[in-house]
Write an enzyme that holds these catalytic residues in place. Sequence first.
Site, mmCIF file in Angstrom:
data_model
loop_
_atom_site.group_PDB
_atom_site.id
_atom_site.type_symbol
_atom_site.label_atom_id
_atom_site.label_comp_id
_atom_site.label_asym_id
_atom_site.label_seq_id
_atom_site.Cartn_x
_atom_site.Cartn_y
_atom_site.Cartn_z
ATOM 1 N N ARG A 136 0.832 -1.205 0.000
ATOM 2 C CA ARG A 136 0.000 0.000 0.000
ATOM 3 C C ARG A 136 0.873 1.265 0.000
ATOM 4 O O ARG A 136 0.941 1.977 -0.998
ATOM 5 C CB ARG A 136 -0.936 -0.014 1.231
ATOM 6 C CG ARG A 136 -2.123 0.948 1.120
ATOM 7 C CD ARG A 136 -1.811 2.392 1.539
ATOM 8 N NE ARG A 136 -1.272 2.473 2.898
ATOM 9 C CZ ARG A 136 -0.752 3.581 3.406
ATOM 10 N NH1 ARG A 136 -0.683 4.686 2.680
ATOM 11 N NH2 ARG A 136 -0.271 3.588 4.634
ATOM 12 N N ASP A 137 1.566 1.533 1.076
ATOM 13 C CA ASP A 137 2.344 2.774 1.164
ATOM 14 C C ASP A 137 3.504 2.749 0.177
ATOM 15 O O ASP A 137 3.880 3.787 -0.385
ATOM 16 C CB ASP A 137 2.872 2.938 2.595
ATOM 17 C CG ASP A 137 3.325 4.357 2.912
ATOM 18 O OD1 ASP A 137 2.961 5.291 2.166
ATOM 19 O OD2 ASP A 137 4.043 4.540 3.908
ATOM 20 N N HIS A 179 6.523 4.610 12.332
ATOM 21 C CA HIS A 179 6.475 4.568 10.868
ATOM 22 C C HIS A 179 7.478 5.599 10.362
ATOM 23 O O HIS A 179 7.182 6.788 10.281
ATOM 24 C CB HIS A 179 5.049 4.911 10.424
ATOM 25 C CG HIS A 179 4.809 4.855 8.944
ATOM 26 N ND1 HIS A 179 4.142 3.812 8.341
ATOM 27 C CD2 HIS A 179 5.156 5.698 7.943
ATOM 28 C CE1 HIS A 179 4.068 4.031 7.029
ATOM 29 N NE2 HIS A 179 4.684 5.174 6.769
ATOM 30 N N HIS A 181 10.276 7.168 7.618
ATOM 31 C CA HIS A 181 10.793 7.256 6.250
ATOM 32 C C HIS A 181 12.288 7.564 6.337
ATOM 33 O O HIS A 181 12.748 8.225 7.265
ATOM 34 C CB HIS A 181 10.044 8.334 5.467
ATOM 35 C CG HIS A 181 8.686 7.879 5.024
ATOM 36 N ND1 HIS A 181 8.370 7.641 3.714
ATOM 37 C CD2 HIS A 181 7.570 7.582 5.736
ATOM 38 C CE1 HIS A 181 7.115 7.233 3.628
ATOM 39 N NE2 HIS A 181 6.595 7.187 4.839
ATOM 40 N N CYS A 227 8.068 9.198 -3.639
ATOM 41 C CA CYS A 227 6.956 9.936 -4.234
ATOM 42 C C CYS A 227 7.437 10.624 -5.503
ATOM 43 O O CYS A 227 8.315 11.478 -5.445
ATOM 44 C CB CYS A 227 6.443 10.977 -3.251
ATOM 45 S SG CYS A 227 5.153 12.010 -3.952
ATOM 46 N N ASN A 282 10.011 4.316 2.688
ATOM 47 C CA ASN A 282 9.905 3.843 4.056
ATOM 48 C C ASN A 282 11.186 3.148 4.482
ATOM 49 O O ASN A 282 11.991 2.729 3.654
ATOM 50 C CB ASN A 282 8.781 2.802 4.139
ATOM 51 C CG ASN A 282 7.415 3.407 3.907
ATOM 52 O OD1 ASN A 282 6.939 3.464 2.783
ATOM 53 N ND2 ASN A 282 6.786 3.874 4.962
#
Lengths: 315, 315
Positions: B24-25, B217, B219, B250, B259
Site C-alpha cells: 500500500r504505502d 512509521h 521514512h 513519491c 519507508n
Amino acid sequence: MRAPQEFPLDGLPERVTIYEVGPRDGLQNEAAIVPVEVKAELVARLAAAGLTTIEATSFVHPKWVPQLADAEELLATMDRAPGVRYPVLVPNERGLSRALALGVTDIAIFGSATETFARRNLNRTVAESMEMFAPVVARARDSGVAVRAYLSMCFGDPWEGPVPVGQVVAAGVRLLDLGCHRLSLGDTIGVGTPGHVTALLAAFAAAGVGPERLAVHFHDTYGQALVNTLAALRGGVTEVDASAGGIGGCPYARSATGNLATEDLVWMLSGLGVETGVDLPSLAATSAWLAGRLGRPSPSRVVQALSAAAAETKE
Amino acid sequence: MRAPQEFPLDGLPERVTIYEVGPRDGLQNEAAIVPVEVKAELVARLAAAGLTTIEATSFVHPKWVPQLADAEELLATMDRAPGVRYPVLVPNERGLSRALALGVTDIAIFGSATETFARRNLNRTVAESMEMFAPVVARARDSGVAVRAYLSMCFGDPWEGPVPVGQVVAAGVRLLDLGCHRLSLGDTIGVGTPGHVTALLAAFAAAGVGPERLAVHFHDTYGQALVNTLAALRGGVTEVDASAGGIGGCPYARSATGNLATEDLVWMLSGLGVETGVDLPSLAATSAWLAGRLGRPSPSRVVQALSAAAAETKE
C-alpha cells in the site's frame, strides 16, 4: 534548508570528533582517476565545512591503489587550514619515509583482525604484520608523528565469516601497545549490529582499553552504519570515521558499499544536540559537487534529499 | 548468504511485529500502474516470507491514488494465509462500506498532526477530520473490524516546519479515544532523530498512552529510519512499520523517499536476537523480484548487497 529539531538523549558525549575519510577511503576505490586539483579542492572544502580531521591520502604503493598515486603532489600543493589535522595512511617504513619527507604530522596504519584479510591485504600473517608495523610506529613517534591504527574485519570477514570478539581485542591491544594513540574498529563488510558494537566495546574495556582510545569505522553495506554509531557513542566513543557523501564503494566487489556518510551522521548528531563543528549545508554542497565530478549520485540519504529539495526550489 | 552474528542488547523486546506497508504505502506512489496479478503475488510472497501483518491496499478514491484503483479486484482475488492479517486503508465511510462488503477484518485510518497537511491531504481541519473518522471507527468496531490509526507529520511538516510534541500527543490521543486499537506515529518527511523519538514516547506515556498502543512509521529520507526505530524499541514499542525493499518514494516530490526497508530492519533485529518470524533471504528475493518489475533497484541496502553478492556468485 530542512534541519532536525534538537532533542538530546541521556548518556551521549557532548561533542564528537568526525574523522573524515572521504579523500582517502572514499576515493581510493574510484576506478576513474580524479585529478589532483579536485582532490585538493575536496580537502579544502571539507576543512571549510568545519571538519578538523581529514585523512588526505595514502602512501600505499600505486600498483595497489592507482587512484592515490598522486599522494606526494597532493600533499605538496594542498592548502592546510589552521587547527586541522591531515593524517595520511602509511603501510610500511618506505611509506613513512615518504610521509616524513613531506612534513606529515599524523599517520594511520592499517591492521587486520583476521588472518585471511591480513594475508590478502598485507601479504602477511597478523603476527608478521605487527612486526612490520612496530618500527613504523616507533620511528614515527620518534619523529613526533602521531599514529592512529585501523583494525579491519572487526565484525565479520568475507572469507572467515564470524570473527570472535576476543580475537579482535587481541589484535587491537597489540596495535595500541606498539604506541598507536587510537584504534579505529572497522566493520569493513558492514555486517555488524548495535549489540555487537556494545559487546566489542565491553570486551575492550575488560582488557583495559577504554572508549577514549577507540574510534569506530562503519560501512553501510547492510544499512547498519548509523545505528551502530549511536551504539558506540552510548558506549563512550567520541571519534567516528565517516566519508563525505558516503563515497567508498569498491568497483571490484559490487557487494562492498560505502562508508557511513558524514552528512547522515551530522544530521543525527545535530538532532541529538551533540557538537561536531560541521556546517551541514556547506558539507552537503561539497558532496553534491563531488558527486558531479564522479559522475554519479551520492549514496548519502541527506545529500540526495537536500539536492532534490534544492532542485525543486529552482524549478 | 551473509547474516549478522547475534548479540542481544538489554532493554529490547523479545519479539517485534513488523507491519508491512509495501503493497500500500510502498506502491501507492508508483507512477506506472502495477498489474493486479503482480500485487497479489507480492502479498503472497510477503506472507510466505513470514510477515504476519500486510497492509494490502487502500480504498482512497482512485482519482487521488490511481495505482490502487484495483483494490476490490486485489482483495477479491488474492490468497490469504492462515494467521496473517491484511489491513486495508480506509479514508471515510464510503471506503469503509467497500471494505466491509469484501469481508475485510482490519482497517487503518490516516490522520494528521498538523493543520496544513490535514488541509492538503484530507481537505479538512484536524478537528473536522476527527469528526469524519468518528463514525468510521464506530461502525467498523460494531462490525467487528479492528481499526489502526496512522498519524502523519509527527516529527516535522514540510510546510509548517517543527511540530510541537504536545500537538502530536493531542491529535494521537483523539484518534485512540475514537476507538482505534493502535496509533502509528509517522515521520512522513524523515527528519526525526532518536532523541525526538524518545521525547515523543515519553510525552505519550505522560498522557496515559503506553508503548503497547503505539507503532512507529519512519521514512528514510535523511537516513535516520533505522536508528529511530531502535530508539522506539528501547522505549517499549513492539510494532514497526516497514516496506519491503524500502519502496515508497513519491514521484511528485523528489525529496520524499521511501519507508524504512523491511530487510534493513530484519537484519538489525536478527543481529539483536529479536524475533520477527521473517525469513530474510526469502524476503530479499521478493524485493529483488519486485524491483525488477518496477524497473529500478531497490533502495534497501540489504537487498542491494545481497543481490550484488548473488550476482557475483553466478559470474
